[in-house]
Design a protein around this motif. Sequence first.
Motif, mmCIF file in Angstrom:
data_model
loop_
_atom_site.group_PDB
_atom_site.id
_atom_site.type_symbol
_atom_site.label_atom_id
_atom_site.label_comp_id
_atom_site.label_asym_id
_atom_site.label_seq_id
_atom_site.Cartn_x
_atom_site.Cartn_y
_atom_site.Cartn_z
ATOM 1 N N THR A 33 0.543 -1.027 0.046
ATOM 2 C CA THR A 33 0.060 0.212 -0.150
ATOM 3 C C THR A 33 1.106 1.181 -0.239
ATOM 4 O O THR A 33 2.262 1.203 0.594
ATOM 5 C CB THR A 33 -1.358 -0.405 1.007
ATOM 6 O OG1 THR A 33 -0.136 0.272 2.661
ATOM 7 C CG2 THR A 33 -1.205 -1.666 1.862
ATOM 8 N N SER A 34 0.377 1.884 -0.379
ATOM 9 C CA SER A 34 0.912 3.637 -0.695
ATOM 10 C C SER A 34 -0.195 4.773 -1.128
ATOM 11 O O SER A 34 -1.112 4.485 -1.786
ATOM 12 C CB SER A 34 1.807 3.891 -1.832
ATOM 13 O OG SER A 34 2.430 4.803 -1.802
ATOM 14 N N ASN A 35 0.140 5.272 0.486
ATOM 15 C CA ASN A 35 -0.613 6.826 0.643
ATOM 16 C C ASN A 35 -0.193 7.796 -1.188
ATOM 17 O O ASN A 35 -1.849 8.391 -1.683
ATOM 18 C CB ASN A 35 0.399 7.731 1.868
ATOM 19 C CG ASN A 35 -0.863 8.097 2.122
ATOM 20 O OD1 ASN A 35 -2.668 7.921 1.155
ATOM 21 N ND2 ASN A 35 -0.727 8.889 3.006
ATOM 22 N N ASN A 36 1.144 8.035 -0.982
ATOM 23 C CA ASN A 36 0.810 8.396 -2.376
ATOM 24 C C ASN A 36 0.301 8.216 -3.893
ATOM 25 O O ASN A 36 1.372 8.908 -4.924
ATOM 26 C CB ASN A 36 2.264 9.867 -2.801
ATOM 27 C CG ASN A 36 2.989 10.020 -0.900
ATOM 28 O OD1 ASN A 36 1.140 10.940 -0.666
ATOM 29 N ND2 ASN A 36 3.377 10.162 -0.337
ATOM 30 N N TYR A 37 0.953 6.910 -3.493
ATOM 31 C CA TYR A 37 1.023 6.143 -5.415
ATOM 32 C C TYR A 37 0.328 4.855 -5.265
ATOM 33 O O TYR A 37 0.520 4.064 -6.264
ATOM 34 C CB TYR A 37 3.052 5.334 -5.228
ATOM 35 C CG TYR A 37 3.633 6.387 -5.361
ATOM 36 C CD1 TYR A 37 3.807 7.556 -6.210
ATOM 37 C CD2 TYR A 37 4.256 6.804 -4.208
ATOM 38 C CE1 TYR A 37 4.509 8.753 -6.199
ATOM 39 C CE2 TYR A 37 4.807 7.741 -4.303
ATOM 40 C CZ TYR A 37 5.391 8.800 -4.886
ATOM 41 O OH TYR A 37 6.415 10.050 -5.452
ATOM 42 N N ALA A 38 -0.996 5.363 -5.425
ATOM 43 C CA ALA A 38 -1.493 4.062 -5.286
ATOM 44 C C ALA A 38 -2.127 3.802 -6.639
ATOM 45 O O ALA A 38 -2.486 5.115 -6.925
ATOM 46 C CB ALA A 38 -3.238 4.681 -4.286
ATOM 47 N N GLY A 39 -3.023 2.824 -6.973
ATOM 48 C CA GLY A 39 -3.148 2.800 -8.328
ATOM 49 C C GLY A 39 -1.637 3.006 -9.493
ATOM 50 O O GLY A 39 -1.926 1.914 -10.410
ATOM 51 N N ARG A 40 -0.476 2.776 -8.471
ATOM 52 C CA ARG A 40 0.573 2.835 -9.395
ATOM 53 C C ARG A 40 1.843 1.108 -10.058
ATOM 54 O O ARG A 40 1.419 0.980 -8.726
ATOM 55 C CB ARG A 40 1.762 3.979 -9.115
ATOM 56 C CG ARG A 40 1.572 5.638 -9.809
ATOM 57 C CD ARG A 40 1.405 6.123 -11.063
ATOM 58 N NE ARG A 40 2.785 5.724 -11.672
ATOM 59 C CZ ARG A 40 3.920 6.813 -10.971
ATOM 60 N NH1 ARG A 40 3.713 7.913 -11.045
ATOM 61 N NH2 ARG A 40 4.807 6.849 -11.669
ATOM 62 N N GLU A 41 2.185 1.279 -10.441
ATOM 63 C CA GLU A 41 2.991 -0.113 -10.523
ATOM 64 C C GLU A 41 4.675 -0.054 -9.978
ATOM 65 O O GLU A 41 4.667 0.786 -10.058
ATOM 66 C CB GLU A 41 3.474 -0.566 -11.888
ATOM 67 C CG GLU A 41 2.206 -0.974 -12.750
ATOM 68 C CD GLU A 41 1.778 -2.621 -12.741
ATOM 69 O OE1 GLU A 41 2.751 -2.950 -11.584
ATOM 70 O OE2 GLU A 41 0.690 -3.196 -12.898
ATOM 71 N N TYR A 42 4.324 -0.570 -9.156
ATOM 72 C CA TYR A 42 5.774 -0.891 -8.253
ATOM 73 C C TYR A 42 6.911 -0.507 -9.013
ATOM 74 O O TYR A 42 7.704 0.039 -8.266
ATOM 75 C CB TYR A 42 5.312 -1.832 -7.479
ATOM 76 C CG TYR A 42 6.562 -1.804 -5.960
ATOM 77 C CD1 TYR A 42 6.082 -0.877 -4.982
ATOM 78 C CD2 TYR A 42 7.216 -2.215 -5.687
ATOM 79 C CE1 TYR A 42 6.777 -0.224 -3.331
ATOM 80 C CE2 TYR A 42 8.092 -1.810 -4.687
ATOM 81 C CZ TYR A 42 7.969 -0.976 -4.142
ATOM 82 O OH TYR A 42 8.603 -0.790 -2.685
ATOM 83 N N ASP A 43 6.879 -1.788 -9.602
ATOM 84 C CA ASP A 43 8.123 -1.497 -10.485
ATOM 85 C C ASP A 43 8.735 -0.598 -11.690
ATOM 86 O O ASP A 43 9.262 -0.276 -12.749
ATOM 87 C CB ASP A 43 8.594 -2.665 -10.741
ATOM 88 C CG ASP A 43 7.878 -3.187 -12.134
ATOM 89 O OD1 ASP A 43 6.575 -2.601 -12.515
ATOM 90 O OD2 ASP A 43 7.966 -4.405 -13.058
ATOM 91 N N ASP A 44 7.406 0.296 -11.822
ATOM 92 C CA ASP A 44 7.427 1.430 -12.566
ATOM 93 C C ASP A 44 7.646 2.363 -11.699
ATOM 94 O O ASP A 44 8.602 3.611 -12.274
ATOM 95 C CB ASP A 44 5.954 1.846 -13.460
ATOM 96 C CG ASP A 44 5.779 3.296 -13.803
ATOM 97 O OD1 ASP A 44 6.856 3.123 -14.678
ATOM 98 O OD2 ASP A 44 5.144 4.252 -14.131
#
Lengths: 345, 345, 345, 345
Positions: A33-44
């Motif tokens: 989970t991430s507050n700032n990057y929800a919805g983003r691909e992690y390896d991107d």
Amino acid sequence: MIKACVVGATGYTGVELVRLLSRHPEVVIVGITSNNYAGREYDDLYPSLKGYFSMKCDELNVKELIKKSDVIFTALPSGHALEFAGEIISSGKKLIDLGADFRFDDPLVYEKWYGKPFKLHEGVRRVYGLPEIYRKKIKNANVIGNPGCYPTSAILALAPCLKYGLILTEDIIIDSKSGVSGAGHSLTLGNLYAECNESTKAYGVANHRHTPEIEQELGKICGKEIKVTFTPHLVPMTRGILSTIYCNLKEDISVKEVREAYVDFYKGEFFVKLLEEGRFPRTKDTYGSNHCHIGLAYDEHTGKLIIISAIDNLMKGASGQAVQNMNILFDFPEYMGLDFPAIYP
Amino acid sequence: MIKACVVGATGYTGVELVRLLSRHPEVVIVGITSNNYAGREYDDLYPSLKGYFSMKCDELNVKELIKKSDVIFTALPSGHALEFAGEIISSGKKLIDLGADFRFDDPLVYEKWYGKPFKLHEGVRRVYGLPEIYRKKIKNANVIGNPGCYPTSAILALAPCLKYGLILTEDIIIDSKSGVSGAGHSLTLGNLYAECNESTKAYGVANHRHTPEIEQELGKICGKEIKVTFTPHLVPMTRGILSTIYCNLKEDISVKEVREAYVDFYKGEFFVKLLEEGRFPRTKDTYGSNHCHIGLAYDEHTGKLIIISAIDNLMKGASGQAVQNMNILFDFPEYMGLDFPAIYP
Amino acid sequence: MIKACVVGATGYTGVELVRLLSRHPEVVIVGITSNNYAGREYDDLYPSLKGYFSMKCDELNVKELIKKSDVIFTALPSGHALEFAGEIISSGKKLIDLGADFRFDDPLVYEKWYGKPFKLHEGVRRVYGLPEIYRKKIKNANVIGNPGCYPTSAILALAPCLKYGLILTEDIIIDSKSGVSGAGHSLTLGNLYAECNESTKAYGVANHRHTPEIEQELGKICGKEIKVTFTPHLVPMTRGILSTIYCNLKEDISVKEVREAYVDFYKGEFFVKLLEEGRFPRTKDTYGSNHCHIGLAYDEHTGKLIIISAIDNLMKGASGQAVQNMNILFDFPEYMGLDFPAIYP
Amino acid sequence: MIKACVVGATGYTGVELVRLLSRHPEVVIVGITSNNYAGREYDDLYPSLKGYFSMKCDELNVKELIKKSDVIFTALPSGHALEFAGEIISSGKKLIDLGADFRFDDPLVYEKWYGKPFKLHEGVRRVYGLPEIYRKKIKNANVIGNPGCYPTSAILALAPCLKYGLILTEDIIIDSKSGVSGAGHSLTLGNLYAECNESTKAYGVANHRHTPEIEQELGKICGKEIKVTFTPHLVPMTRGILSTIYCNLKEDISVKEVREAYVDFYKGEFFVKLLEEGRFPRTKDTYGSNHCHIGLAYDEHTGKLIIISAIDNLMKGASGQAVQNMNILFDFPEYMGLDFPAIYP
């Protein structure tokens, strides 16, 4: 195989956790989970992980995380993990918190230094997650308060001396030098390259909140209240903490005895290495590894014992140690997923 | 399990080899040699390896090394490996040379640029050890000429374009930026911290000896003689090479076709990662790993194709690639002992 | 003595201006403004200036600034200086803008790349403030468009070749490597120490807005439209730009003629130094100074001329050049307040 | 105008001296010598000085140097300056030694730590060249023992406390962090970029030879023998020393009194700046300047006074201070040629 999730996966300790867990032979990462990057691909976001780990960052939903995981790692600002703990524990899962929420025995100390109310939920069996000191208690805990980076470097350096009563408990001075990643991913002026490069400075002088954490743990080791003078410094490197510690050897103690005490105390410890006489640690030799290197010197003309320790602040000082704690909690070999040396040069 | 030894184990590529081999599940290191440090304990010289590898450095004795090893890695100044090759090969063992002795098809090129006479011993089946290009030949070779660091970064970046004939073969410009460890462990003024820090400079302008190596390999890929302009630079970092390559897209070729060619060419390659459109590699994302990251851009207003690649010069640019070659030679999975991501941040 | 003020004094180019102006024998700083730090003491924000300059930052009040100054320096985001210009000029004062507002001859180019409407106020005599090219025009201007850092390094490197028609105007490639302070004081992830350190990357590939600025000026020098391929890179250092430029020497031109052209073109120029044959510039040798070092090489086997220039991006690339322009505007010796060598090592 | 020469001009303190002297309004450099580079053009060796200073390096010929100079700076290994001193003094010229030869009051201390016999020639009026302490004596001396870099940072930080008797003289701990240029230009493994970068380490633990120098001077300030624990560290930067000093405030002394003592002691001192309460120095804010920044903190819970000082090791820690001493010797304003702020960022 156990299922793990990482809450707050996009800070520097979060991404280090993901690096380690994604390679751990007994772990599957089931959520990040991430507050700032929800919805983003992690390896991107973190292309270094391309080919190793791919998953979308979620918004935080504690109930769902609990449902799908055996263990939850939290790398969050103070107060949040404290909130979730009850729910996690009552569902029988484990919590390893990389923040400060579960490090303190005395609620008042936490409240004073972190400015949040402290209340442990029923059923929480909390432990200070420094395996070299609390291995047995960690096995039986369900919530781990993973130690701070500076405290790890200071406590490992001082534990044998205090345990065996070789030094005076007064006048201990801890002068620590840290790389910049310890300040995290946060956008503050002081973290800019142009501010940090070619510069060394002290900060938090006489009031850094790792001081009470260090004092609590050293006090428990020697069985009496203890006060230390602790000064952290920022030096221009990404990773690493070097702590130079000054203390007074008791009069009847020889340096040889000190050295033997360290050998004895750390016998069988894979992650702590005592250097030979006359050798002193470099942070570079722990870069990217979960090891702590310790060197000892005695200044004959002043009677001071000087203890120097080096760790990687994101590994033994944070995420590596969290994985070590997980290994203990789940009866995996303690070094599993962590048995690699530093990157040198 | 195979037995390996490292000749010239105390330079930076040597110590990186030892780090990798000491953790490789199918390798035992049976010997290490050093000109300068014979008789010294290896983990005393390189304390980062404490707990992982311990052995005394020997003086070089080729016969003994051959007797006890299946494969010999050489990380030596030019000319030495060439000398040993015959003896190693005639005893049925394999040689992986990290120097330049076995990289050239044309003896005269080697002699011109390295100033040593070139003579291949009978029985030597030599190959240029770039697995993504020569995997099959590597399997059948007994001597590997492990590629140079700059050539690796340039050839991987250009191979798809040249293989599929997408660019003109004239006017290729390779502008490379390297960390300082590429210059090795050697005590020259230019390698001093105070000289390198806060400084960027070009060196070997218009006459670096990696130029003929790059040209040989690119020429073989496109089936015609090729000339490139290659300029290496030193930037203030320890590891990493970023190569920015400028070339002319053929008129009838679209950028989309270029991208597809790269996807196709590197399909199934674990160590090469093509970045998404609009993303460009950072050396940091390959730090300590065996990966090569590649990004592509097309400058519409000048018609130039810009290809950017990043590697860790000591890993994919030297020791990591050597281990990859060893894996192929001995039928281990190619990624064995190399399947870990970069250290970030 | 003239009176100067700095609008936008707390960014990196602003503080560099203040450092220079506070030591300039013919200047008194009469005002500094800051959006973020109005009301703060300047030497409290920038302790390096303790003992040299002390003044409170004001909020921007253009009328007041005009009243009290002879020259106004602006170091602001695009569009702001354009707005003030009319008022400043009509009151007979001079404006030196470190931004892009006055760099372009063609309003459409500015509008396309900077996204702001462009309109020059009546009475504005604008000039591109590169003294080595436009010294005479600068003398008669009232508004200086101080050049960008990359353009300065590229134009100084290429001007003699283009002026004297020694190279083809096609296929010019400019590969630039910059320190991080060029990106300014701004709080973005990419400017963090832990992101920049031990990393090199390209950015703005094929679309950086210094490209049209470079093209405009090179075009004017050679008298025809020109297109260049420009790729900026970030390298882990605070200051410095190294530009490596590749171009095609005309067939009948010898390298000797090229060298002579540079000697001639820069004869008497205090700030531009041509290095001897075989020597190439290091950014370190320009650190903190207003000098530009240039080195030349010819790659015989490909016919490419390689020109390498080094500057300090905050000095000759920004604030130093702005002071040089001020010196010309006010008839001070051009080197006044700027005649000091780089800090080495 | 006076005539100066620099013996040992090609080390880092030598080149810094030349940078300063070449810009000094009252000095002409009439000779430079170098063991390794005799016959070489200075600005070819150090291109940063192009346009500022040009001269061939000579071999050392003491007689000739004496003939043509008013003052001789020596930047040499121990023992050499001691040898020349007699000849220089008897001819009525002045000697400023940047080495350790003239720093010690007690010949035995020098001999013990530097391993050379000590004998002062007749007529030598030697002084420890720390102007803020010995200004008057410097005026009357003919030989200056220019202080070491660490001692300068420690003595300036502690002098007011010891002078006014505010702290206990026992248990003083000096933890210093230095950039790499302090180790000079010498080709040792430990000075290589790849060894220093991303690493912090202690060295000379409990036996660094700046310890007796610090103790001698602190002892003279407080009028009694004094012992300190001193630990130097190397951090990855080129210039700068940060010293963090721990001592015990006397019981009846308030922090306010301490601050007032520093204000008083350094009243009128141009080169020493006391920072406001709660502010601590950064080495960056002294980079390239002759200033010393000092910050003070009191740790109430342990009773420790913490004093932190920052200098540039090549400026106030070596060559800048040497020029300051020259200014005093020759009755120039003390700040002449040294009145510029640090380069920031």
